[in-house]
Design a protein around this motif. Structure first.
Motif, mmCIF file in Angstrom:
data_model
loop_
_atom_site.group_PDB
_atom_site.id
_atom_site.type_symbol
_atom_site.label_atom_id
_atom_site.label_comp_id
_atom_site.label_asym_id
_atom_site.label_seq_id
_atom_site.Cartn_x
_atom_site.Cartn_y
_atom_site.Cartn_z
ATOM 1 N N ASP A 31 -1.971 -61.500 -25.345
ATOM 2 C CA ASP A 31 -2.273 -60.680 -26.528
ATOM 3 C C ASP A 31 -1.111 -60.786 -27.505
ATOM 4 O O ASP A 31 -0.233 -59.917 -27.563
ATOM 5 N N SER A 32 -1.093 -61.857 -28.277
ATOM 6 C CA SER A 32 -0.007 -62.079 -29.225
ATOM 7 C C SER A 32 -0.145 -61.142 -30.417
ATOM 8 O O SER A 32 -1.247 -60.949 -30.944
ATOM 9 N N PRO A 33 0.953 -60.569 -30.877
ATOM 10 C CA PRO A 33 0.888 -59.709 -32.061
ATOM 11 C C PRO A 33 0.808 -60.510 -33.361
ATOM 12 O O PRO A 33 0.623 -59.937 -34.432
ATOM 13 N N LEU A 34 0.974 -61.832 -33.277
ATOM 14 C CA LEU A 34 1.005 -62.656 -34.480
ATOM 15 C C LEU A 34 -0.388 -62.865 -35.061
ATOM 16 O O LEU A 34 -1.371 -63.040 -34.325
ATOM 17 N N LEU A 35 -0.469 -62.864 -36.370
ATOM 18 C CA LEU A 35 -1.674 -63.298 -37.069
ATOM 19 C C LEU A 35 -1.676 -64.828 -37.050
ATOM 20 O O LEU A 35 -0.715 -65.453 -37.509
ATOM 21 N N ASP A 36 -2.718 -65.419 -36.499
ATOM 22 C CA ASP A 36 -2.701 -66.859 -36.203
ATOM 23 C C ASP A 36 -3.373 -67.681 -37.295
ATOM 24 O O ASP A 36 -4.588 -67.641 -37.466
ATOM 25 N N LEU A 37 -2.555 -68.452 -38.017
ATOM 26 C CA LEU A 37 -3.053 -69.482 -38.938
ATOM 27 C C LEU A 37 -2.522 -70.851 -38.517
ATOM 28 O O LEU A 37 -2.413 -71.763 -39.327
ATOM 29 N N ALA A 38 -2.201 -70.972 -37.224
ATOM 30 C CA ALA A 38 -1.659 -72.226 -36.706
ATOM 31 C C ALA A 38 -2.652 -72.952 -35.810
ATOM 32 O O ALA A 38 -2.704 -74.179 -35.805
#
Length: 378
Positions: A31-38
């Protein structure tokens, strides 16, 4: 006494550090807190409940692994079902599933370029197509990027069998290949057209049926396409689609099919569920393209140099590898994951941030992503 046989590796590592080109693995939490645009989860299906449950169900039914190569014990009814539905959805006669998109590209290029043939390869092609050209027994000629006239000229130098190889959407800048022009050049010389639709499936064409379908090339007797199941379909694996006799040839001649363990049942089940979900919700493809367009418009309006996207990839130029790395790191520190492409991964030597649009991004998340990219650049 001689030194270590791997001293040359240490010297290469030092050179990479001096050039700012060191790559490192960064395991992400569940559960990554990052917003993923990768990542390349263009349709937001990798964590969709229907897709993950299909993966779990397939593992319970068929086991954790395929247990062998497709020609021994690695073909299940699930693989056959996925192949039938993929071919029908994309408009091709037949399909063959592989353990990865990379393996599918190696198979297609090597099996369709025997000794005495010519392979005409776009200068911007993905590494998997390039490696396929290197392994093929035919002669490869690399031509200018997205240039049907250059393809036509190369084909004119060869009298035997030939195949033109190109991405449909190039993975670095997200620009689309001129498929109609490439097909015309091929047909003038009787050459085949082999295209990798990894970044087109699920994004381009009617309901996400892909770039060949969008321009009326799907199902053509002289066109073969490869796809990945790991981007828009949120799973793992790859496939080759084309005329039935071409697919039969791959079964008998493609080394990455014959000698590789089959795709895990869980991945096949997940891909099949994602494909069916896309059929039911074709608006996901439209949304992914819309998010990409919005990213481009807002970033260029802020003064950044971004390439106009033809699908779901948005490329934003940086002035140097070091600045690209710092920019991406500052985005991550602020809570946004973005891709960072540098030489030698980019054929033009230009470093950039690579952003991937997702159909499941909310307007609020899109606003936040744009703001963080602009702030990190400053």
């Amino acid at each position: 006494m001689s030194g270590s046989p791997f001293e040359w590796i240490d010297e290469q590592a030092r050179a990479r550090r001096r050039a700012g080109l060191v790559r490192t693995l960064r395991p992400r939490p569940a559960d990554s807190p990052l917003l993923d645009l990768a990542g390349n989860d263009y349709l937001g299906l990798a964590r969709h409940p229907e897709v993950t449950e299909a993966a779990a169900s397939a593992a319970r039914t068929w086991g954790a692994g395929a247990t062998g190569s497709r020609l021994v014990s690695g073909s299940t009814e699930l693989h056959a079902e996925l192949e039938r539905e993929l071919a029908e959805f994309c408009g091709f006669e037949s399909a063959l599933v592989f353990s990865s998109g990379y393996a599918a590209n190696l198979a297609a290029v090597t099996a369709l370029a025997p000794h005495g043939s010519l392979v005409v390869s776009d200068a911007g092609n993905h590494a998997s197509l390039i490696d396929g050209c290197r392994l093929a027994r035919g002669t490869t000629q690399v031509v200018a990027h997205a240039d049907p006239d250059a393809v036509r000229k190369a084909l004119g130098t060869h009298a035997g069998p030939a195949v033109v190889v190109s991405d449909t959407v190039f993975s670095v800048d997200g620009d689309a290949a001129p498929l109609t022009g490439l097909a015309a050049a091929c047909r003038e010389s009787g050459a085949a057209l082999l295209v990798d639709d990894a970044h087109g499936l699920g994004v381009l064409g009617e309901g996400g049926r892909g770039a060949p379908h969008a321009v009326g090339l799907s199902g053509a007797p002289d066109v073969v396409t490869t796809v990945t199941l790991s981007k828009s379909l949120g799973s793992q694996g790859g496939a080759v689609l084309g005329p039935a006799h071409v697919i039969d040839h791959l079964v008998n001649a493609a080394r990455t099919f014959i000698f590789d363990t089959g795709l895990a049942p869980a991945a096949a089940g997940a891909a099949l569920a994602a494909l069916r979900l896309l059929r039911r919700e074709p608006e996901r493809a439209t949304r992914a393209r819309g998010v990409a367009t919005t990213l481009h418009e807002r970033l260029t309006a802020a003064g950044l140099e971004a390439v106009r996207p033809d699908a779901a990839v948005v490329s934003v130029r940086a002035s140097s590898p070091e600045r690209a790395v710092r920019w991406a790191a500052d985005c991550r520190e602020a809570g946004l994951a973005v891709g960072c492409f540098r030489p030698p991964s980019v054929p033009d030597g230009i470093s950039r941030l690579r952003l991937t649009a997702r159909a499941d991004l909310t307007d609020g998340q899109l606003d936040r992503a744009v703001r963080l990219i602009i702030e990190a650049r400053r």
